[in-house]
Scaffold this motif. Structure first.
Motif, short mmCIF file in Angstrom:
data_model
loop_
_atom_site.label_atom_id
_atom_site.label_comp_id
_atom_site.label_asym_id
_atom_site.label_seq_id
_atom_site.Cartn_x
_atom_site.Cartn_y
_atom_site.Cartn_z
N ASP A 47 36.45 -1.98 -4.52
CA ASP A 47 36.99 -2.19 -5.88
C ASP A 47 35.93 -2.65 -6.88
O ASP A 47 36.25 -2.89 -8.04
N VAL A 48 34.69 -2.83 -6.44
CA VAL A 48 33.64 -3.30 -7.34
C VAL A 48 32.52 -2.27 -7.38
O VAL A 48 32.48 -1.33 -6.59
N ARG A 49 31.61 -2.47 -8.31
CA ARG A 49 30.40 -1.65 -8.36
C ARG A 49 29.24 -2.49 -7.85
O ARG A 49 28.91 -3.53 -8.43
N LEU A 50 28.65 -2.06 -6.75
CA LEU A 50 27.48 -2.76 -6.23
C LEU A 50 26.27 -2.45 -7.11
O LEU A 50 26.06 -1.31 -7.52
N LEU A 51 25.48 -3.49 -7.37
CA LEU A 51 24.26 -3.36 -8.16
C LEU A 51 23.05 -3.56 -7.25
O LEU A 51 23.19 -3.97 -6.09
N ALA A 52 21.87 -3.26 -7.76
CA ALA A 52 20.66 -3.60 -7.00
C ALA A 52 20.76 -5.07 -6.62
O ALA A 52 21.02 -5.92 -7.48
N PRO A 53 20.58 -5.41 -5.34
CA PRO A 53 20.81 -6.80 -4.91
C PRO A 53 19.83 -7.79 -5.50
O PRO A 53 20.09 -8.98 -5.51
N VAL A 54 18.70 -7.29 -5.99
CA VAL A 54 17.73 -8.15 -6.67
C VAL A 54 17.06 -7.31 -7.75
O VAL A 54 16.77 -6.13 -7.54
N ILE A 55 16.86 -7.89 -8.91
CA ILE A 55 16.04 -7.28 -9.95
C ILE A 55 14.78 -8.13 -10.05
O ILE A 55 14.81 -9.25 -10.54
N PRO A 56 13.67 -7.63 -9.52
CA PRO A 56 12.46 -8.45 -9.51
C PRO A 56 12.06 -8.88 -10.92
O PRO A 56 11.94 -8.06 -11.82
N ARG A 57 11.89 -10.19 -11.11
CA ARG A 57 11.46 -10.68 -12.42
C ARG A 57 9.97 -10.45 -12.62
O ARG A 57 9.48 -10.48 -13.74
N SER A 58 9.27 -10.20 -11.53
CA SER A 58 7.83 -10.03 -11.61
C SER A 58 7.40 -8.64 -11.19
O SER A 58 7.00 -7.84 -12.03
N LYS A 59 7.53 -8.28 -9.90
CA LYS A 59 6.88 -7.05 -9.44
C LYS A 59 7.49 -6.52 -8.16
O LYS A 59 8.13 -7.25 -7.39
N VAL A 60 7.23 -5.23 -7.96
CA VAL A 60 7.46 -4.57 -6.68
C VAL A 60 6.08 -4.18 -6.14
O VAL A 60 5.28 -3.56 -6.84
N ILE A 61 5.81 -4.57 -4.90
CA ILE A 61 4.56 -4.21 -4.23
C ILE A 61 4.91 -3.23 -3.12
O ILE A 61 5.85 -3.45 -2.35
N LEU A 84 -2.15 -1.24 -0.88
CA LEU A 84 -1.12 -1.74 -1.78
C LEU A 84 -1.16 -1.05 -3.13
O LEU A 84 -2.22 -0.69 -3.63
N PHE A 85 0.02 -0.87 -3.72
CA PHE A 85 0.11 -0.44 -5.11
C PHE A 85 1.31 -1.12 -5.74
O PHE A 85 2.23 -1.57 -5.04
N LEU A 86 1.28 -1.24 -7.06
CA LEU A 86 2.33 -1.92 -7.79
C LEU A 86 3.28 -0.92 -8.44
O LEU A 86 2.87 0.15 -8.91
N ILE A 87 4.55 -1.29 -8.47
CA ILE A 87 5.60 -0.52 -9.13
C ILE A 87 6.25 -1.43 -10.15
O ILE A 87 6.58 -2.58 -9.84
N PRO A 88 6.48 -0.97 -11.39
CA PRO A 88 7.12 -1.84 -12.38
C PRO A 88 8.56 -2.16 -12.00
O PRO A 88 9.26 -1.32 -11.41
N ASN A 89 8.99 -3.37 -12.35
CA ASN A 89 10.37 -3.74 -12.00
C ASN A 89 11.41 -2.92 -12.76
O ASN A 89 12.57 -2.86 -12.36
N LEU A 217 2.89 -14.46 -5.06
CA LEU A 217 4.22 -13.89 -4.87
C LEU A 217 5.26 -14.84 -5.42
O LEU A 217 5.16 -16.06 -5.24
N LEU A 218 6.26 -14.27 -6.09
CA LEU A 218 7.29 -15.07 -6.75
C LEU A 218 8.66 -14.76 -6.16
O LEU A 218 8.88 -13.67 -5.61
N PRO A 219 9.61 -15.69 -6.29
CA PRO A 219 10.96 -15.40 -5.80
C PRO A 219 11.52 -14.12 -6.43
O PRO A 219 11.43 -13.93 -7.64
#
Length: 264
Positions: A47-61, A84-89, A217-219
């Motif tokens: 009955d709900v819409r699942l969202l991305a469980p986390v939206i990184p405030r900083s980065k995706v590695i 390693l490479f970085l992906i924008p949040n 690394l950040l939460p």
């Protein structure tokens, strides 16, 4: 413990998902930053819409070529250290969200099912043997890639980082032995990838140690740990499922932005 982020049509909420993946007990606040407390409200997942469980405030590695069979199918060598490479949040989207292929930019998009690690606290220079202490939990990722841009640009920022190119979900699993989990992808129900995390070239501890030596690394930071062999092209209109054993299935439909163009 399974933690989801969801909406009933209002602001995003967080909740605990039961073992069957059917019911949600709402919790107050963001569990990355506040103590988990139940609000008393419950919901059916259907009955709900699942969202991305986390939206990184900083980065995706992300880690490239971390499975030898995938490196081989791409015609490349296995890196001696985690690559390693970085992906924008801003590339993050959630389960059920459309992955939008920008037709003017790319004509060759592929899927990559991956185990993703969610960091739970600020940290730097983490030893590999201490990596578990900074992990909040795990989720499923699809590291969508524009292969033509990856080849042509000579680096991977556009190829990996376009809007909606990093689906995450369906939830975060906080208590999981990830040493030998199946990692699969399916297109329209047909299995394309079928690997195991036991075949990672560089384990999660080594990856976190390597990443944290370079970056604080950040939460909420997310680390994508690589994909097994079997990647391939996906076309607009196709449904891609990425699955990691013990977590669940992340499903997204791929669409072309050209389909949204109106006609006179």
């Amino acid at each position: 413990m399974r933690i989801c982020r969801f909406t009933t049509g209002d602001d995003p909420r967080f909740g605990l998902v039961d073992g069957a993946g059917e019911k949600i007990a709402e919790i107050s606040g963001d569990p990355l930053y506040t103590r988990i407390e139940l609000t008393g409200e419950t919901f059916e997942v259907a009955d709900v819409r699942l969202l991305a469980p986390v939206i990184p405030r900083s980065k995706v590695i992300a880690v490239g070529r971390n499975y030898a069979d995938h490196a081989a199918e791409m015609g490349t060598d296995v890196p001696a250290e985690p690559m390693l490479f970085l992906i924008p949040n801003t590339s993050v989207c959630g389960p059920g969200d459309p992955v939008v292929i920008p037709a003017a930019l790319t004509q060759e998009v592929s899927y990559e099912a991956e185990l993703a690690v969610v960091i739970g606290r600020m940290c730097k220079d983490v030893a590999a043997e201490d990596a578990q202490s900074v992990i909040f939990g795990y989720t499923v990722a699809n590291d969508v890639t524009a292969r033509d841009l990856q080849r042509g640009d000579g680096q991977w920022a556009r190829a990996k980082g376009m809007d909606t190119f990093t689906p995450l979900g369906p939830w975060i699993e906080t208590d999981l032995d990830v040493s030998d989990l199946s990692v699969r992808s399916r297109i329209d129900g047909e299995v394309r990838q079928d690997g195991t995390t036991a075949d990672m070239v560089h384990g999660i501890g080594a990856v976190i140690a390597h990443a944290s030596a370079a970056f604080t690394l950040l939460p909420g930071d997310v680390i994508l740990t690589g994909t097994p062999a079997g990647v391939g092209r996906v076309e607009p209109g196709q449904r891609v499922e990425a699955e990691v054993e013990g977590i669940g299935v992340l499903e997204n439909i791929f669409v072309s932005d050209a389909d949204d163009e109106g006609t006179d």
